[in-house]
Design a protein around this motif. Structure first.
Motif, PDB file in Angstrom:
ATOM      1  N   TRP A  39      50.720  40.431  39.540  1.00  0.00           N
ATOM      2  CA  TRP A  39      50.252  39.161  40.093  1.00  0.00           C
ATOM      3  C   TRP A  39      48.789  38.956  39.712  1.00  0.00           C
ATOM      4  O   TRP A  39      47.993  39.898  39.704  1.00  0.00           O
ATOM      5  N   GLN A  40      48.432  37.703  39.398  1.00  0.00           N
ATOM      6  CA  GLN A  40      47.050  37.314  39.117  1.00  0.00           C
ATOM      7  C   GLN A  40      46.704  36.085  39.950  1.00  0.00           C
ATOM      8  O   GLN A  40      47.573  35.239  40.213  1.00  0.00           O
ATOM      9  N   ALA A  41      45.447  35.985  40.326  1.00  0.00           N
ATOM     10  CA  ALA A  41      44.983  34.798  41.050  1.00  0.00           C
ATOM     11  C   ALA A  41      43.554  34.474  40.650  1.00  0.00           C
ATOM     12  O   ALA A  41      42.728  35.371  40.446  1.00  0.00           O
ATOM     13  N   TRP A  42      43.283  33.190  40.512  1.00  0.00           N
ATOM     14  CA  TRP A  42      41.943  32.656  40.322  1.00  0.00           C
ATOM     15  C   TRP A  42      41.676  31.774  41.537  1.00  0.00           C
ATOM     16  O   TRP A  42      42.434  30.825  41.800  1.00  0.00           O
ATOM     17  N   VAL A  43      40.625  32.079  42.286  1.00  0.00           N
ATOM     18  CA  VAL A  43      40.410  31.439  43.583  1.00  0.00           C
ATOM     19  C   VAL A  43      38.974  30.946  43.685  1.00  0.00           C
ATOM     20  O   VAL A  43      38.032  31.628  43.260  1.00  0.00           O
ATOM     21  N   CYS A  44      38.803  29.749  44.249  1.00  0.00           N
ATOM     22  CA  CYS A  44      37.469  29.187  44.442  1.00  0.00           C
ATOM     23  C   CYS A  44      36.802  29.833  45.650  1.00  0.00           C
ATOM     24  O   CYS A  44      37.379  29.897  46.736  1.00  0.00           O
ATOM     25  N   ARG A  45      35.572  30.290  45.446  1.00  0.00           N
ATOM     26  CA  ARG A  45      34.799  30.943  46.501  1.00  0.00           C
ATOM     27  C   ARG A  45      33.635  30.052  46.913  1.00  0.00           C
ATOM     28  O   ARG A  45      32.877  29.567  46.062  1.00  0.00           O
ATOM     29  N   HIS A  46      33.489  29.843  48.221  1.00  0.00           N
ATOM     30  CA  HIS A  46      32.355  29.121  48.784  1.00  0.00           C
ATOM     31  C   HIS A  46      31.546  30.071  49.663  1.00  0.00           C
ATOM     32  O   HIS A  46      32.062  30.558  50.674  1.00  0.00           O
ATOM     33  N   PRO A  47      30.291  30.361  49.310  1.00  0.00           N
ATOM     34  CA  PRO A  47      29.484  31.239  50.167  1.00  0.00           C
ATOM     35  C   PRO A  47      29.066  30.525  51.445  1.00  0.00           C
ATOM     36  O   PRO A  47      28.737  29.338  51.441  1.00  0.00           O
TER      37      PRO A  47
ATOM     38  N   ARG B 157      43.286  42.621  45.134  1.00  0.00           N
ATOM     39  CA  ARG B 157      42.052  43.279  44.728  1.00  0.00           C
ATOM     40  C   ARG B 157      41.128  42.235  44.112  1.00  0.00           C
ATOM     41  O   ARG B 157      41.460  41.644  43.080  1.00  0.00           O
ATOM     42  N   ASN B 158      39.995  41.997  44.735  1.00  0.00           N
ATOM     43  CA  ASN B 158      39.029  41.014  44.278  1.00  0.00           C
ATOM     44  C   ASN B 158      38.140  41.652  43.216  1.00  0.00           C
ATOM     45  O   ASN B 158      37.404  42.597  43.501  1.00  0.00           O
ATOM     46  N   HIS B 159      38.201  41.135  41.981  1.00  0.00           N
ATOM     47  CA  HIS B 159      37.423  41.704  40.876  1.00  0.00           C
ATOM     48  C   HIS B 159      36.100  40.973  40.646  1.00  0.00           C
ATOM     49  O   HIS B 159      35.407  41.250  39.658  1.00  0.00           O
TER      50      HIS B 159
ATOM     51  N   ILE C 227      36.589  33.406  41.525  1.00  0.00           N
ATOM     52  CA  ILE C 227      36.809  34.844  41.433  1.00  0.00           C
ATOM     53  C   ILE C 227      38.177  35.108  40.834  1.00  0.00           C
ATOM     54  O   ILE C 227      39.048  34.229  40.829  1.00  0.00           O
ATOM     55  N   TYR C 228      38.354  36.316  40.335  1.00  0.00           N
ATOM     56  CA  TYR C 228      39.633  36.752  39.770  1.00  0.00           C
ATOM     57  C   TYR C 228      40.157  37.903  40.612  1.00  0.00           C
ATOM     58  O   TYR C 228      39.398  38.811  40.986  1.00  0.00           O
ATOM     59  N   ALA C 229      41.456  37.867  40.941  1.00  0.00           N
ATOM     60  CA  ALA C 229      42.061  38.906  41.771  1.00  0.00           C
ATOM     61  C   ALA C 229      43.407  39.306  41.194  1.00  0.00           C
ATOM     62  O   ALA C 229      44.088  38.506  40.537  1.00  0.00           O
ATOM     63  N   THR C 230      43.806  40.535  41.442  1.00  0.00           N
ATOM     64  CA  THR C 230      45.115  41.022  41.023  1.00  0.00           C
ATOM     65  C   THR C 230      45.813  41.688  42.196  1.00  0.00           C
ATOM     66  O   THR C 230      45.183  42.056  43.194  1.00  0.00           O
ATOM     67  N   SER C 231      47.137  41.823  42.056  1.00  0.00           N
ATOM     68  CA  SER C 231      47.925  42.382  43.148  1.00  0.00           C
ATOM     69  C   SER C 231      49.208  42.989  42.596  1.00  0.00           C
ATOM     70  O   SER C 231      49.721  42.560  41.553  1.00  0.00           O
ATOM     71  N   ASP C 232      49.735  43.965  43.321  1.00  0.00           N
ATOM     72  CA  ASP C 232      51.023  44.545  42.967  1.00  0.00           C
ATOM     73  C   ASP C 232      52.177  43.799  43.623  1.00  0.00           C
ATOM     74  O   ASP C 232      53.311  43.853  43.125  1.00  0.00           O
TER      75      ASP C 232
END
Length: 286
Positions: free
Chosen positions: A152-160, A184-186, A173-178
């Motif tokens: 699994w892959q995800a690209w997600v918008c981050r707002h501080p 897992r936030n990379h 941000i880019y994240a992966t998952s099993d």
């Protein structure tokens, strides 16, 4: 890889309204689309509507990619959240998943929620599960989710959220998952460029198979909800992206690019009208 002429850009083909604005005026929006092809060739479209009744995420189906029939919808009230934005629909081996953008009532926080069902209609009544990708001073929304059958892959918008009043800042941000549940936030792969048209941030909206991407950007807080589309390409280092110079390529936001079996593309995007409302438009690029 860096040939921007090969990236479908809104405005280079005639457009049609796929979903009209729900009413006139500001905060009356239809848009934030994600699209995928069903095995029978139909287009499945997920989009957000915002009007006087609140927010809702709509799932719809079309045989021609233009005229859609609603399959089901989820309101923010039914989900128990303050607002919803872009959602990501994913087919799995056992059914469907819908990844939501969920606003926490009474705060500036956003989080990713997950609904699961064996069929599309069942998503309307499926329970909502909160997923964790963020720290205590971060809001996450507008996911792009990919599943190849195993990874699994995800690209997600981050707002501080560390500076009150400046929550409109954004990066991707880019994240992966099993399993598509524990992520897992990379870290950040696309961010604001000081002094440029996207100085306030960069929200990825579509990722093409070869890694090229489109994103929303803006220069100032006053341009919130007035984002424009920019292009980015892989840097060759992990999942990192580099924004291309030359400014925005289209005055639209939430651009989704759907690759077609014919080799062409169908575009969906949220376009502003003169009265302040937003409508969901589509273009066919052969």
């Amino acid at each position: 890889m860096n040939d921007i002429t090969a990236i479908p850009i809104p405005g280079l083909a005639s457009s049609e309204v796929a979903v009209p604005a729900p009413a006139e005026g500001t905060q009356r929006w239809a848009g934030a689309p994600t699209a995928m092809l069903d095995p029978d060739g139909a287009t499945l479209l997920t989009y957000r509507v915002r009007d006087a009744a609140g927010d809702r995420v709509v799932l719809a189906r079309s045989d021609d990619g233009v005229r859609f029939e609603t399959l089901t919808e989820m309101t923010s009230k039914a989900l128990g959240v303050a607002m919803v934005e872009r959602a990501a629909l994913v087919r799995t081996a056992t059914g469907w998943r819908l990844y939501h953008s969920c606003a926490e009532p009474g705060t500036k926080a956003w989080w990713i929620g997950l609904q699961e069902s064996r069929d599309l209609a069942g998503l309307a009544t499926a329970s909502l599960r909160r997923l964790e990708m963020e720290g205590p001073l971060e809001a996450f929304k507008d996911p792009i989710v990919r599943h190849n059958g195993s990874d699994w892959q995800a690209w997600v918008c981050r707002h501080p959220l560390d500076i009150p009043g400046a929550e409109d800042r954004m990066s991707t941000i880019y994240a992966t998952s099993d399993d598509g549940i524990s992520w897992r936030n990379h870290g950040t792969i696309l961010a604001a460029r000081p002094g440029e048209w996207d100085a306030r941030g960069a929200r990825l909206t579509t990722v093409l198979p070869d890694g090229r991407a489109c994103y929303d950007g803006r220069a100032t807080p006053a341009e919130n909800w007035l984002e424009r589309t920019g292009l980015a390409v892989p840097t060759g280092t992990g999942a990192q992206l580099r924004a291309l110079d030359g400014g925005p390529v289209a005055d639209v936001r939430y651009l989704e690019v759907l690759a077609l079996p014919s080799g062409g593309h169908r575009l969906y995007y949220e376009a502003r009208r003169r009265d302040g409302a937003h409508e969901l438009r589509t273009e066919l690029h052969s």
